[in-house]
Design a protein around this motif. Structure first.
Motif, PDB file in Angstrom:
ATOM      1  N   TYR A 289       0.801  -1.227   0.000  1.00  0.00           N
ATOM      2  CA  TYR A 289       0.000   0.000   0.000  1.00  0.00           C
ATOM      3  C   TYR A 289       0.838   1.283   0.000  1.00  0.00           C
ATOM      4  CZ  TYR A 289      -3.332   3.586   1.440  1.00  0.00           C
ATOM      5  OH  TYR A 289      -4.068   4.736   1.519  1.00  0.00           O
ATOM      6  N   PRO A 290       1.906   1.402   0.811  1.00  0.00           N
ATOM      7  CA  PRO A 290       2.677   2.650   0.757  1.00  0.00           C
ATOM      8  C   PRO A 290       3.161   2.988  -0.646  1.00  0.00           C
ATOM      9  CG  PRO A 290       3.342   1.345   2.649  1.00  0.00           C
ATOM     10  CD  PRO A 290       2.442   0.472   1.815  1.00  0.00           C
ATOM     11  N   SER A 291       3.537   1.980  -1.427  1.00  0.00           N
ATOM     12  CA  SER A 291       4.047   2.204  -2.778  1.00  0.00           C
ATOM     13  C   SER A 291       2.925   2.363  -3.804  1.00  0.00           C
ATOM     14  CB  SER A 291       4.964   1.046  -3.187  1.00  0.00           C
ATOM     15  OG  SER A 291       6.014   0.875  -2.257  1.00  0.00           O
ATOM     16  N   LEU A 292       1.942   1.450  -3.769  1.00  0.00           N
ATOM     17  CA  LEU A 292       0.864   1.492  -4.759  1.00  0.00           C
ATOM     18  C   LEU A 292      -0.166   2.566  -4.429  1.00  0.00           C
ATOM     19  CD1 LEU A 292       0.183  -2.239  -5.710  1.00  0.00           C
ATOM     20  CD2 LEU A 292       1.890  -0.638  -6.569  1.00  0.00           C
ATOM     21  N   GLY A 293      -0.192   3.031  -3.190  1.00  0.00           N
ATOM     22  CA  GLY A 293      -1.136   4.085  -2.809  1.00  0.00           C
ATOM     23  C   GLY A 293      -0.935   5.361  -3.595  1.00  0.00           C
ATOM     24  N   LEU A 294       0.273   5.593  -4.103  1.00  0.00           N
ATOM     25  CA  LEU A 294       0.509   6.786  -4.921  1.00  0.00           C
ATOM     26  C   LEU A 294      -0.311   6.771  -6.204  1.00  0.00           C
ATOM     27  CD1 LEU A 294       4.359   7.309  -4.554  1.00  0.00           C
ATOM     28  CD2 LEU A 294       2.556   8.857  -3.776  1.00  0.00           C
ATOM     29  N   PHE A 295      -0.707   5.586  -6.670  1.00  0.00           N
ATOM     30  CA  PHE A 295      -1.556   5.503  -7.861  1.00  0.00           C
ATOM     31  C   PHE A 295      -2.923   6.151  -7.628  1.00  0.00           C
ATOM     32  CE2 PHE A 295       1.159   1.808  -9.274  1.00  0.00           C
ATOM     33  CZ  PHE A 295       1.607   2.418 -10.444  1.00  0.00           C
ATOM     34  N   GLU A 296      -3.299   6.335  -6.381  1.00  0.00           N
ATOM     35  CA  GLU A 296      -4.572   7.002  -6.084  1.00  0.00           C
ATOM     36  C   GLU A 296      -4.574   8.438  -6.593  1.00  0.00           C
ATOM     37  OE1 GLU A 296      -7.277   5.008  -3.694  1.00  0.00           O
ATOM     38  OE2 GLU A 296      -6.270   4.281  -5.500  1.00  0.00           O
ATOM     39  N   ILE A 300      -4.344   5.805 -13.037  1.00  0.00           N
ATOM     40  CA  ILE A 300      -4.052   4.373 -13.129  1.00  0.00           C
ATOM     41  C   ILE A 300      -4.770   3.648 -12.005  1.00  0.00           C
ATOM     42  CG2 ILE A 300      -2.213   2.649 -12.942  1.00  0.00           C
ATOM     43  CD1 ILE A 300      -0.364   4.759 -14.259  1.00  0.00           C
ATOM     44  N   ASN A 301      -5.423   2.573 -12.331  1.00  0.00           N
ATOM     45  CA  ASN A 301      -6.158   1.767 -11.366  1.00  0.00           C
ATOM     46  C   ASN A 301      -5.183   0.933 -10.536  1.00  0.00           C
ATOM     47  OD1 ASN A 301      -7.378  -1.033 -10.676  1.00  0.00           O
ATOM     48  ND2 ASN A 301      -9.190   0.228 -10.988  1.00  0.00           N
ATOM     49  N   ALA A 302      -5.389   0.896  -9.207  1.00  0.00           N
ATOM     50  CA  ALA A 302      -4.510   0.120  -8.315  1.00  0.00           C
ATOM     51  C   ALA A 302      -5.228  -1.109  -7.765  1.00  0.00           C
ATOM     52  CB  ALA A 302      -4.006   0.992  -7.174  1.00  0.00           C
ATOM     53  N   GLY A 303      -6.044  -1.725  -8.599  1.00  0.00           N
ATOM     54  CA  GLY A 303      -6.719  -2.956  -8.198  1.00  0.00           C
ATOM     55  C   GLY A 303      -8.107  -2.764  -7.629  1.00  0.00           C
ATOM     56  N   ARG A 304      -8.540  -1.526  -7.452  1.00  0.00           N
ATOM     57  CA  ARG A 304      -9.928  -1.312  -7.004  1.00  0.00           C
ATOM     58  C   ARG A 304     -10.873  -1.847  -8.087  1.00  0.00           C
ATOM     59  NH1 ARG A 304     -10.415   2.169  -2.599  1.00  0.00           N
ATOM     60  NH2 ARG A 304      -8.618   3.521  -2.191  1.00  0.00           N
ATOM     61  N   GLY A 305     -11.952  -2.464  -7.627  1.00  0.00           N
ATOM     62  CA  GLY A 305     -12.861  -3.080  -8.585  1.00  0.00           C
ATOM     63  C   GLY A 305     -12.450  -4.485  -8.946  1.00  0.00           C
ATOM     64  N   THR A 306     -11.507  -5.053  -8.171  1.00  0.00           N
ATOM     65  CA  THR A 306     -11.123  -6.455  -8.294  1.00  0.00           C
ATOM     66  C   THR A 306     -11.003  -7.013  -6.878  1.00  0.00           C
ATOM     67  OG1 THR A 306      -8.697  -6.325  -8.106  1.00  0.00           O
ATOM     68  CG2 THR A 306      -9.665  -5.742 -10.237  1.00  0.00           C
ATOM     69  N   PHE A 333     -17.461  -4.661  -3.515  1.00  0.00           N
ATOM     70  CA  PHE A 333     -17.401  -4.217  -2.131  1.00  0.00           C
ATOM     71  C   PHE A 333     -16.276  -3.204  -1.956  1.00  0.00           C
ATOM     72  CE2 PHE A 333     -15.146  -4.964   1.949  1.00  0.00           C
ATOM     73  CZ  PHE A 333     -16.107  -4.495   2.825  1.00  0.00           C
ATOM     74  N   GLY A 334     -16.616  -2.014  -1.501  1.00  0.00           N
ATOM     75  CA  GLY A 334     -15.609  -0.995  -1.243  1.00  0.00           C
ATOM     76  C   GLY A 334     -15.215  -0.172  -2.449  1.00  0.00           C
ATOM     77  N   SER A 335     -15.758  -0.467  -3.622  1.00  0.00           N
ATOM     78  CA  SER A 335     -15.403   0.301  -4.816  1.00  0.00           C
ATOM     79  C   SER A 335     -16.569   0.318  -5.788  1.00  0.00           C
ATOM     80  CB  SER A 335     -14.162  -0.301  -5.489  1.00  0.00           C
ATOM     81  OG  SER A 335     -13.693   0.546  -6.516  1.00  0.00           O
ATOM     82  N   LYS A 336     -17.480   1.237  -5.571  1.00  0.00           N
ATOM     83  CA  LYS A 336     -18.669   1.323  -6.422  1.00  0.00           C
ATOM     84  C   LYS A 336     -18.336   1.857  -7.807  1.00  0.00           C
ATOM     85  CE  LYS A 336     -21.873   2.192  -2.543  1.00  0.00           C
ATOM     86  NZ  LYS A 336     -20.870   2.305  -1.465  1.00  0.00           N
ATOM     87  N   TYR A 337     -17.326   2.731  -7.873  1.00  0.00           N
ATOM     88  CA  TYR A 337     -16.988   3.367  -9.145  1.00  0.00           C
ATOM     89  C   TYR A 337     -15.473   3.311  -9.369  1.00  0.00           C
ATOM     90  CZ  TYR A 337     -21.563   5.298  -7.961  1.00  0.00           C
ATOM     91  OH  TYR A 337     -22.870   5.442  -7.581  1.00  0.00           O
ATOM     92  N   PRO A 338     -14.943   2.130  -9.622  1.00  0.00           N
ATOM     93  CA  PRO A 338     -13.494   2.022  -9.799  1.00  0.00           C
ATOM     94  C   PRO A 338     -13.028   2.715 -11.072  1.00  0.00           C
ATOM     95  CG  PRO A 338     -14.557  -0.028 -10.428  1.00  0.00           C
ATOM     96  CD  PRO A 338     -15.626   0.830  -9.819  1.00  0.00           C
ATOM     97  N   LYS A 339     -11.790   3.171 -11.072  1.00  0.00           N
ATOM     98  CA  LYS A 339     -11.218   3.759 -12.282  1.00  0.00           C
ATOM     99  C   LYS A 339     -11.255   2.739 -13.414  1.00  0.00           C
ATOM    100  CE  LYS A 339      -7.822   6.529  -9.767  1.00  0.00           C
ATOM    101  NZ  LYS A 339      -6.375   6.625  -9.414  1.00  0.00           N
ATOM    102  N   HIS A 340     -11.648   3.211 -14.610  1.00  0.00           N
ATOM    103  CA  HIS A 340     -11.687   2.382 -15.815  1.00  0.00           C
ATOM    104  C   HIS A 340     -12.662   1.203 -15.668  1.00  0.00           C
ATOM    105  CE1 HIS A 340      -8.381   4.914 -16.844  1.00  0.00           C
ATOM    106  NE2 HIS A 340      -7.578   4.367 -15.946  1.00  0.00           N
ATOM    107  N   LYS A 341     -13.789   1.477 -15.041  1.00  0.00           N
ATOM    108  CA  LYS A 341     -14.830   0.461 -14.877  1.00  0.00           C
ATOM    109  C   LYS A 341     -15.207  -0.101 -16.251  1.00  0.00           C
ATOM    110  CE  LYS A 341     -19.144   1.713 -13.982  1.00  0.00           C
ATOM    111  NZ  LYS A 341     -20.074   1.047 -14.932  1.00  0.00           N
TER     112      LYS A 341
END
Length: 427
Positions: A289-296, A300-306, A333-341
């Motif tokens: 998370y510390p590294s991939l959290g910068l994608f927020e 770029i999608n960081a796995g939200r929506g999976t 769950f936890g991501s109703k509108y993920p990037k690049h849905k």
């Protein structure tokens, strides 16, 4: 060995395996694997979290009107290792924790109300989603959101309280907003003459300090203080720093009592028994998370929506000739509108790598380098809020190496470490 599943999942797995072994199916798991899992569970249990030290804090709550800042991680672990092992052998249900609020009510502590941070009291809201006030179905206690209209408890909400409890599992990253909630709770307690009791919990990323330090002009709820991206402190230690460094309004000092953990140090690996937020489902995601959290702060999608949040990254504009891995984000769950849905994303799967307990820029740099349209990568204002500085985006866009970029914040990290040591509770 550090497992990629939460401890309660491990417990259930061991229970099933041992149960099968009694039916002549011991081949399902080798003995050494069973021993390793049991050892991990036992090692985790040796750390006594603040909430479990009821003998320390119950006397401070008797006869007091109490408010609680809590979410789904605010639990007391009920069963000892011996009881757990005995239950496994008997095939009994693993009911190994109870929510702090339920426990205190059973002990006749007068809880007046609950305050919920980002993701809500039961931890089901999306990141950034406004959380509404309400009533807890189980306890009928009023719940006041600290991630909606108010991020700071109001004077009216605190007027009938003598003491507030703060008990939330953090993950040690500046833009993980629970430490911002802590700041506002401390400030409100000072202004309304309410004492604050902090029940400390481990920081799973507490073994290192790294990343750019926040610049004051970029302060926001994603980062309120001039600290590195990864700060290496527990909630209790961080509260002491907020007080000691005069970060509260008008340099005020909150009357805090930290209920310390037992058998914890900053080098411990700790498998969180409950996901701290909807999109941190396991140890792998928390370590990355510390590294991939910068994608927020990018497009770029960081796995939200999976089901592999913060264990992969991708976007439709990353080079398909460079990335062979693909996935399509879907609401969950936890991501109703993920990037690049509903859009095919090219990227990298990190769910099976051995995630090291350190911070790296290599994933963000790699994604930028291999974007077919680099203008699409950064959501600049949001990336700056996450990084805490405009310089990081500038350095990545200019083609600087990770080593060169990290060298630019070395002096800031050394200065922070000298301040941090004054507030450490644990080795």
């Amino acid at each position: 060995m550090r497992f990629k599943v939460f401890k309660n999942t491990v417990l259930l797995f061991v229970l099933v395996v041992i149960s099968c072994a009694g039916k002549g199916s011991s081949e399902t798991l080798k003995n050494e694997q069973t021993d390793e899992i049991l050892k991990q569970v036992q090692d985790d249990k040796s750390i006594v979290v603040g909430a479990n030290r009821t003998e320390v804090y119950l006397p401070l709550l008797k006869g007091k009107r109490v408010g609680v800042v809590a979410n789904q991680t605010s639990v007391i672990f009920k069963e000892t290792k011996d009881i757990r092992l005995e239950k496994r052998e008997k095939g009994e249900e693993m009911t190994d924790y109870i929510h702090l609020v339920d426990s205190l009510l059973a002990l006749n502590i007068e809880i007046k109300k609950v305050f919920s941070p980002e993701h809500g009291f039961r931890g089901t809201a999306d990141a950034g989603e406004n959380v509404k006030d309400g009533i807890d179905v189980k306890t009928q206690l009023p719940i006041f959101s600290l991630h909606g209209k108010h991020k700071k408890p109001t004077a009216e909400q605190l007027e009938d309280l003598d003491i507030m409890i703060f008990d939330i599992q953090d993950v040690g990253v500046r833009f993980y907003t629970y430490i911002s909630t802590l700041h506002y709770v401390m400030e409100a307690c000072v202004e309304n003459n309410v004492k604050l009791l902090i029940l400390d919990r481990p920081n799973p990323n507490g073994n290192y300090i790294d990343g750019p330090t926040l610049e004051k002009e970029h302060s926001s709820f994603l980062g309120m203080h001039t600290i590195p991206l990864v700060h290496g402190m527990t909630i209790g230690e961080y509260a002491k720093m907020i007080n000691g460094e005069g970060w509260l309004k008008d340099n005020a000092k909150c009357d805090i009592t930290v209920v310390e953990m037992q058998h914890y140090n900053h080098e411990n690996t700790y498998s969180l028994p409950i996901r701290p937020s909807p999109n941190l489902p396991n140890d792998q995601s928390i370590t990355l998370y510390p590294s991939l959290g910068l994608f927020e702060g990018t497009n770029i999608n960081a796995g939200r929506g999976t089901e592999f949040q913060f264990q992969r990254y991708g976007a439709p504009f990353l080079d398909a000739s460079h990335y062979t891995f693909t996935y399509t984000p879907q609401p969950n769950f936890g991501s109703k509108y993920p990037k690049h849905k509903d859009v095919l994303c090219y990227g990298e799967d990190l769910s099976e790598i051995k995630a090291e307990r350190h911070f790296t820029l290599k994933y963000v740099i790699d994604a930028y380098t291999n974007a077919t349209d680099k203008s699409k990568v950064f959501n600049t204002a949001n990336f700056t809020k996450h990084a805490g500085t405009e310089k990081l985006q500038e350095h990545i866009e200019s083609g600087m190496s990770e080593e060169a970029i990290k060298a630019t914040w070395k002096d800031d990290l050394e200065a922070f470490k000298a301040i941090r040591v004054k507030y450490l509770i644990y080795d």
